[in-house]
Structure formats: structure tokens, C-alpha cells
Design an enzyme around this catalytic site. Structure first.
Site, short mmCIF file in Angstrom:
data_model
loop_
_atom_site.label_atom_id
_atom_site.label_comp_id
_atom_site.label_asym_id
_atom_site.label_seq_id
_atom_site.Cartn_x
_atom_site.Cartn_y
_atom_site.Cartn_z
N ASP A 302 0.84 -1.20 0.00
CA ASP A 302 0.00 0.00 0.00
C ASP A 302 0.88 1.25 0.00
OD1 ASP A 302 0.85 0.35 2.58
OD2 ASP A 302 -1.12 0.09 3.49
N ILE A 303 0.26 2.34 -0.37
CA ILE A 303 0.97 3.62 -0.50
C ILE A 303 1.26 4.17 0.90
CG2 ILE A 303 0.93 5.91 -1.53
CD1 ILE A 303 0.92 3.63 -3.54
N GLU A 345 -5.90 2.41 -0.60
CA GLU A 345 -4.58 2.54 -1.22
C GLU A 345 -3.83 1.21 -1.21
OE1 GLU A 345 -3.95 3.50 3.17
OE2 GLU A 345 -5.53 3.65 1.67
#
Length: 436
Positions: A302-303, A345
Site C-alpha cells: 500500500d501507498i 490505497e
């Protein structure tokens, strides 16, 4: 055409063709029964008309012989009887020559007690004479006539029979008694047959036979041509309707189905598959890996600090980061791999036939692709990764949970890094040693 397209087209086409063929077969059966009956009736009518023409021909010959031949030859009968002066003999002999050229067309005058032995009625003819006599006694019709069929197979014929009834007193001059009959006739045929006839007595019948083979064969040939034509027409119609079905129904439905499937299984922002579709694909790949004993790995990432990106630059910029992240991921994957937006995300990558070391390398390449190239408006963005290899025993959720734990380890390690998941515990089966 994809599998989903086939699932749309095959059942629809199958149902359509089953209904179409069923309707055609029912229609073909109905048309065949009706048309065959119609042709057979027409053939029988033709045979009946031919038999009536043959009967009228015999009567015309009899009449001509009586009016034009007999008066001139009767004087010769004093010395030697001439059968040619007998109308019945003339009609039979004339039409016998016709039957030599057209086999099966016959004319005969059969009597119960004939002067000429060749005219004696056989068993079948005696039965028809009795039927004609019964019809005469019933008095239902001025023109008594019996029709029917005789013979089997190719020898089957239609007959028309009319009674021979003594109505002219002149007939008794030859058939009243042997003493009154011409001596030449008695000398030729003897005194045992053809005498004792009376006015109003039915002594035999005129019968014509016309073969049914040729008209019925013609009817069958016409019927076969008609049915073959129907089959050809149906074949062309079947082909045309299937082409039209594909062009106007199946293909549009397949396109719509693909569109609906995309809407149901793809994330509209990143154009990656969604969570539901990812689990379907993972289950399929796990089954295939189990059968072929191949490796299978997943990468979860994930970001980093994505909420800060949204808060600082706005949700539009955050969406742009997600969209371009998906693009960068796809550039590094094989066509056989699968990338999904797992939620928010968070992303997932499914790597088929890939052991853990190779999966770690792919994850590192994706990490670098994201971190090394700044995003528009946002700048540098990093992501954290967890990688797990399937052990061929755990289920899909257990595999993803291990990757998720590795992801959190990457975040705890300072983010923008790749962590390998711990191996899943191996189930051990205890085997008791046999007693010694």
C-alpha cells in the site's frame, strides 16, 4: 471470444437452434403428410381417369364392331364362324395390342358361363361380378360400376368394372339354346357353354386394369424433390438465422456481458481487478498450482502516508497517484500475472509459477518504480510491501494474512521496503509406532 462470451452465446444459440429445428421438423412432418397424401390422391385420380378412358375406348370398339363390322361379316358366319364379328372379341383383341406396348393396361370381358373358354371368370373376377349384381339389385345408381385395386407391389393395378347384362333380344339368337345358335359357332365352341342366357341377366363384366406403379412413382419422385427442396431451403434459412443471431443478438449481448463483467470485477479508477475477482483468480491459480505442483506467490503493498497525500494535495491528486501506481505495476507484470486494487490505497499482485525469491525481486522492482519516479503534483511517493509464497496447504485467506503481516513489518521497519512473510507452520501427522 472469451469464456464469458461463450457462456452467453452457446446456451442461447443452442436453445434457439433446438426450437428452430423442432418447429421445422413438426412443419416438415405436417407438410410431408399433407403433400404426400395430396400427390397420392392426384396419382390415384390420374389412374382412375386413365381406366375410365380405357373403358370408354373398349365400349367404342364394341360399338364400332356392332355397327360397322358385324353386319358385313355375318353372312360369312354360315360356313365358318368368325370371332372378329363378336364385339367383345374385337375389343379384347384391339386393346391386347395396346397392352403389348404399354404393359399393365388390360381390358377383359369375363363371364360366368362363356362361349369362348378364355373369357371364363376366375375367382377374383367372380367376386367382382357378384358385387356388381348386388349393386344392380340395390338400384341406387343407373350406371353401376365397381372400382378398386388388385395385385401387389409393382403389379398393383386399379380396375374399373361394369356389368354385362343381356338387354338386346338379338343376343339370344346365339346364346339362347344350341339349336338356335349358328351352326358354325357351335361347331367351333361346342354346346357346353354360353347358352341359356335370359333378358336382364348379368352374365359377366367388362373390366379394365391400369397400372398404378408409374403414377405413384411419379408422385413419390415429386414428393422427394419437394422434401429435398424444403431441406435445402431450411438449411439456408438455418444458416442465415444463425448468422443474424450472432450479428444482432449474441455479439451485442457478449459485448454487454463483457461490459457488465468489467463493471462487476474491475476497479473503475485504476482499471485493475477488484477484491472479489482477485479471490476468484487466486482460487483458480491455487488449484492449478496444486495439480501441476508449481510455485505461487502473492505481493501485498500500500501507498505510504496516503492520507497525508489526500489531506495535503486533495482527493483528486490522491486518485491520480492510485491510477498511475496501477499503470506502473502493470508495466512490470507478465500477462499471466494479476494485479488488483484490494481496497483504498492497498494493492495485491498474484504471481503464478513464481517462487518466493523471484516474487521478492518483482516486489522490489515495483517498489523502485513507484519510489524513483515522482508523481505529478505530489512528487515522490513510496510504498511498503509484504511477500508470501503459498505452501500448497493453507487456504487463500491464510496466505493473504501472511502477506499482510509482512506488509506491517515493512511499515514498522521504516516503510518503502519489501519484507518476506514468515513461512506457514507445517501440519505434522503423528504416526504411532507399532508395539514391539
Amino acid at each position: 471470444m472469451s469464456l464469458s462470451d461463450s457462456c452467453v452465446g452457446i446456451p442461447l444459440r443452442l436453445k434457439f437452434n433446438v426450437i428452430l429445428i423442432s418447429i421445422f421438423l413438426i412443419s416438415l412432418l405436417g407438410a410431408g403428410v399433407y403433400y404426400y397424401g395430396f400427390l397420392e390422391k392426384g396419382a390415384i385420380d390420374d389412374v382412375r381417369r386413365d381406366s375410365e378412358v380405357l373403358m370408354e375406348t373398349a365400349l367404342a370398339i364394341r360399338g364400332y364392331t356392332t355397327d360397322q363390322v358385324k353386319p358385313h361379316l355375318d353372312p360369312l358366319n354360315v360356313d365358318r364362324f368368325l370371332p372378329q364379328t363378336v364385339p367383345a372379341f374385337a375389343a379384347v383383341e384391339t386393346l391386347r395390342r395396346l397392352s403389348e406396348r404399354y404393359p399393365g393396361y388390360e381390358y377383359r370381358e369375363a363371364t360366368l358361363d362363356p362361349t369362348n373358354p378364355r373369357n371364363r371368370a376366375n375367382g377374383w373376377e367372380r367376386g367382382v361380378i357378384e358385387r356388381l349384381t348386388a349393386l344392380q339389385k340395390s338400384g341406387t345408381d343407373d350406371q353401376v360400376e365397381a372400382t378398386g385395386t388388385v395385385g401387389d407391389g409393382i403389379k398393383r393395378s386399379m380396375y374399373v368394372a361394369r356389368p354385362i347384362t343381356i338387354q338386346n333380344p338379338a343376343c339370344l339368337s346365339c346364346h339362347g339354346s344350341p339349336e338356335s345358335a349358328p351352326a358354325s359357332m357351335v361347331k367351333l365352341y361346342g354346346k357346353t357353354g354360353g347358352f341359356g342366357w335370359n333378358i336382364g341377366q348379368t352374365i359377366g363384366m367388362q373390366v379394365v386394369k391400369v397400372p398404378m406403379l408409374y403414377p405413384l412413382e411419379k408422385a413419390r419422385s415429386t414428393f422427394n424433390t419437394f422434401m429435398i427442396s424444403l431441406l435445402i431451403i431450411f438449411g439456408l434459412m438455418f444458416l442465415g438465422l444463425n448468422i443474424a443471431l450472432s450479428a444482432l443478438v449474441i455479439e451485442p449481448m457478449a459485448r454487454l456481458n463483457r461490459r457488465l463483467e468489467d463493471l462487476a470485477t474491475r476497479d473503475f479508477l485504476t482499471d485493475l481487478v477488484n477484491r472479489r475477482r482477485f479471490f476468484e483468480r487466486l482460487g483458480s491459480e491455487m488449484s492449478d498450482a496444486r495439480v501441476h505442483n508449481t510455485s505461487l506467490s502473492v505481493v501485498m503493498f500500500d501507498i505510504d502516508f496516503f492520507k497525508r497525500i489526500n489531506d495535503t494535495f486533495g482527493h483528486d491528486s490522491g486518485d491520480l497517484v492510485l491510477k498511475h501506481t496501477a499503470i506502473r505495476v502493470r508495466e512490470l507484470l507478465r500477462r499471466s500475472d494479476c494485479a488488483a486494487r484490494f481496497g483504498g490505497e492497498e494493492f495485491m499482485i498474484l504471481l503464478r509459477e513464481t517462487p518466493i525469491d523471484a516474487a521478492m525481486a518483482v516486489a522490489e522492482a515495483v517498489r523502485a518504480k513507484i519510489a524513483d519516479i515522482p508523481f505529478e503534483q505530489v512528487g515522490t511517493v513510496s510504498a511498503s510491501f509484504g511477500v508470501a509464497e503459498w505452501n500448497h496447504e493453507e487456504d487463500a485467506h491464510a496466505l493473504i494474512n501472511r502477506a499482510d503481516k509482512a506488509l506491517y513489518e515493512a511499515k514498522d521497519s521504516g516503510r518503502n521496503t519489501v519484507c518476506r512473510a514468515k513461512d506457514a507452520p507445517v501440519r505434522r501427522v503423528l504416526v504411532e509406532s507399532p508395539a514391539v
